[in-house]
Design a protein around this motif. Structure first.
Motif, PDB file in Angstrom:
ATOM      1  N   GLU A  45       4.120  10.230  -7.062  1.00 28.52           N
ATOM      2  CA  GLU A  45       5.077  10.509  -8.136  1.00 28.52           C
ATOM      3  C   GLU A  45       4.353  10.808  -9.445  1.00 28.52           C
ATOM      4  OE1 GLU A  45       7.433   6.975  -8.037  1.00 28.52           O
ATOM      5  OE2 GLU A  45       8.646   7.677  -6.340  1.00 28.52           O
ATOM      6  N   ASP A  46       3.300  10.056  -9.735  1.00 26.16           N
ATOM      7  CA  ASP A  46       2.517  10.283 -10.955  1.00 26.16           C
ATOM      8  C   ASP A  46       1.894  11.676 -10.948  1.00 26.16           C
ATOM      9  OD1 ASP A  46       3.171   7.722 -11.757  1.00 26.16           O
ATOM     10  OD2 ASP A  46       1.169   6.882 -11.411  1.00 26.16           O
ATOM     11  N   GLU A  47       1.399  12.100  -9.793  1.00 23.62           N
ATOM     12  CA  GLU A  47       0.813  13.435  -9.674  1.00 23.62           C
ATOM     13  C   GLU A  47       1.861  14.512  -9.935  1.00 23.62           C
ATOM     14  OE1 GLU A  47      -2.370  14.548  -8.969  1.00 23.62           O
ATOM     15  OE2 GLU A  47      -3.092  12.502  -9.158  1.00 23.62           O
ATOM     16  N   ALA A  48       3.072  14.308  -9.416  1.00 22.95           N
ATOM     17  CA  ALA A  48       4.153  15.277  -9.630  1.00 22.95           C
ATOM     18  C   ALA A  48       4.514  15.355 -11.105  1.00 22.95           C
ATOM     19  CB  ALA A  48       5.368  14.902  -8.792  1.00 22.95           C
ATOM     20  N   VAL A  49       4.588  14.219 -11.773  1.00 22.48           N
ATOM     21  CA  VAL A  49       4.894  14.205 -13.205  1.00 22.48           C
ATOM     22  C   VAL A  49       3.802  14.929 -13.980  1.00 22.48           C
ATOM     23  CG1 VAL A  49       5.115  12.714 -15.240  1.00 22.48           C
ATOM     24  CG2 VAL A  49       6.331  12.140 -13.130  1.00 22.48           C
ATOM     25  N   GLU A  50       2.557  14.677 -13.636  1.00 24.20           N
ATOM     26  CA  GLU A  50       1.444  15.351 -14.313  1.00 24.20           C
ATOM     27  C   GLU A  50       1.522  16.858 -14.121  1.00 24.20           C
ATOM     28  OE1 GLU A  50      -2.443  13.700 -13.519  1.00 24.20           O
ATOM     29  OE2 GLU A  50      -1.661  11.662 -13.700  1.00 24.20           O
ATOM     30  N   ALA A  51       1.906  17.305 -12.929  1.00 23.27           N
ATOM     31  CA  ALA A  51       2.027  18.743 -12.668  1.00 23.27           C
ATOM     32  C   ALA A  51       3.121  19.361 -13.532  1.00 23.27           C
ATOM     33  CB  ALA A  51       2.323  18.986 -11.185  1.00 23.27           C
ATOM     34  N   VAL A  94       0.836  -1.209   0.000  1.00 23.58           N
ATOM     35  CA  VAL A  94       0.000   0.000   0.000  1.00 23.58           C
ATOM     36  C   VAL A  94       0.865   1.251   0.000  1.00 23.58           C
ATOM     37  CG1 VAL A  94      -1.754   1.291   1.277  1.00 23.58           C
ATOM     38  CG2 VAL A  94      -1.935  -1.203   1.077  1.00 23.58           C
ATOM     39  N   ARG A  95       1.933   1.268   0.796  1.00 22.91           N
ATOM     40  CA  ARG A  95       2.824   2.425   0.816  1.00 22.91           C
ATOM     41  C   ARG A  95       3.432   2.676  -0.569  1.00 22.91           C
ATOM     42  NH1 ARG A  95       5.390   0.062   4.977  1.00 22.91           N
ATOM     43  NH2 ARG A  95       4.545   0.482   6.997  1.00 22.91           N
ATOM     44  N   GLN A  96       3.875   1.607  -1.222  1.00 19.17           N
ATOM     45  CA  GLN A  96       4.464   1.743  -2.551  1.00 19.17           C
ATOM     46  C   GLN A  96       3.432   2.258  -3.552  1.00 19.17           C
ATOM     47  OE1 GLN A  96       7.838   1.797  -1.745  1.00 19.17           O
ATOM     48  NE2 GLN A  96       7.922   1.116  -3.846  1.00 19.17           N
ATOM     49  N   ALA A  97       2.204   1.784  -3.439  1.00 16.15           N
ATOM     50  CA  ALA A  97       1.141   2.252  -4.341  1.00 16.15           C
ATOM     51  C   ALA A  97       0.894   3.744  -4.147  1.00 16.15           C
ATOM     52  CB  ALA A  97      -0.136   1.452  -4.106  1.00 16.15           C
ATOM     53  N   LEU A  98       0.870   4.185  -2.900  1.00 12.52           N
ATOM     54  CA  LEU A  98       0.652   5.608  -2.625  1.00 12.52           C
ATOM     55  C   LEU A  98       1.843   6.449  -3.075  1.00 12.52           C
ATOM     56  CD1 LEU A  98      -1.042   5.327   0.863  1.00 12.52           C
ATOM     57  CD2 LEU A  98      -2.114   6.023  -1.290  1.00 12.52           C
ATOM     58  N   LYS A  99       3.040   5.922  -2.895  1.00  2.79           N
ATOM     59  CA  LYS A  99       4.238   6.630  -3.358  1.00  2.79           C
ATOM     60  C   LYS A  99       4.192   6.791  -4.869  1.00  2.79           C
ATOM     61  CE  LYS A  99       9.256   6.318  -3.417  1.00  2.79           C
ATOM     62  NZ  LYS A  99      10.419   5.488  -3.147  1.00  2.79           N
ATOM     63  N   LYS A 100       3.825   5.731  -5.572  1.00  4.54           N
ATOM     64  CA  LYS A 100       3.718   5.783  -7.032  1.00  4.54           C
ATOM     65  C   LYS A 100       2.661   6.794  -7.456  1.00  4.54           C
ATOM     66  CE  LYS A 100       4.018   4.061 -11.322  1.00  4.54           C
ATOM     67  NZ  LYS A 100       4.040   5.196 -12.211  1.00  4.54           N
ATOM     68  N   MET A 101       1.555   6.813  -6.765  1.00  2.35           N
ATOM     69  CA  MET A 101       0.487   7.756  -7.067  1.00  2.35           C
ATOM     70  C   MET A 101       0.984   9.196  -6.885  1.00  2.35           C
ATOM     71  SD  MET A 101      -3.241   7.445  -5.410  1.00  2.35           S
ATOM     72  CE  MET A 101      -4.433   8.723  -5.489  1.00  2.35           C
TER      73      MET A 101
END
Length: 73
Positions: A41-47, A32-39
């Motif tokens: 990171e994805d948000e940062a890339v989108e920004a 779960v922690r890894q999934a949230l970390k990935k999420m």
């Protein structure tokens, strides 16, 4: 570190279990922690991608931020 209780669908629980059973992760919390970390990171890339697109469209501010804020108020 805090603990959070979250209801999961049977499909999500099975997926988490499969990640642990495969040996890829040592426990459910890490999955779960890894999934949230990935999420995150994805948000940062989108920004960043949005910022690049806005710059291409000319939607950028140049100059002293304090002066720009005075003009906006």
């Amino acid at each position: 570190m805090s603990t959070l209780s979250v209801p999961l669908t049977p499909q999500l629980e099975a997926f988490i279990d499969s990640m642990v059973e495969s040996g890829r992760y040592s426990n459910k919390a890490i999955v779960v922690r890894q999934a949230l970390k990935k999420m995150s990171e994805d948000e940062a890339v989108e920004a960043v991608l949005r910022s690049i697109q806005e710059a291409k469209e000319g939607k950028v501010f140049r100059g002293d931020l304090r002066e720009i804020m005075k003009q906006i108020d």
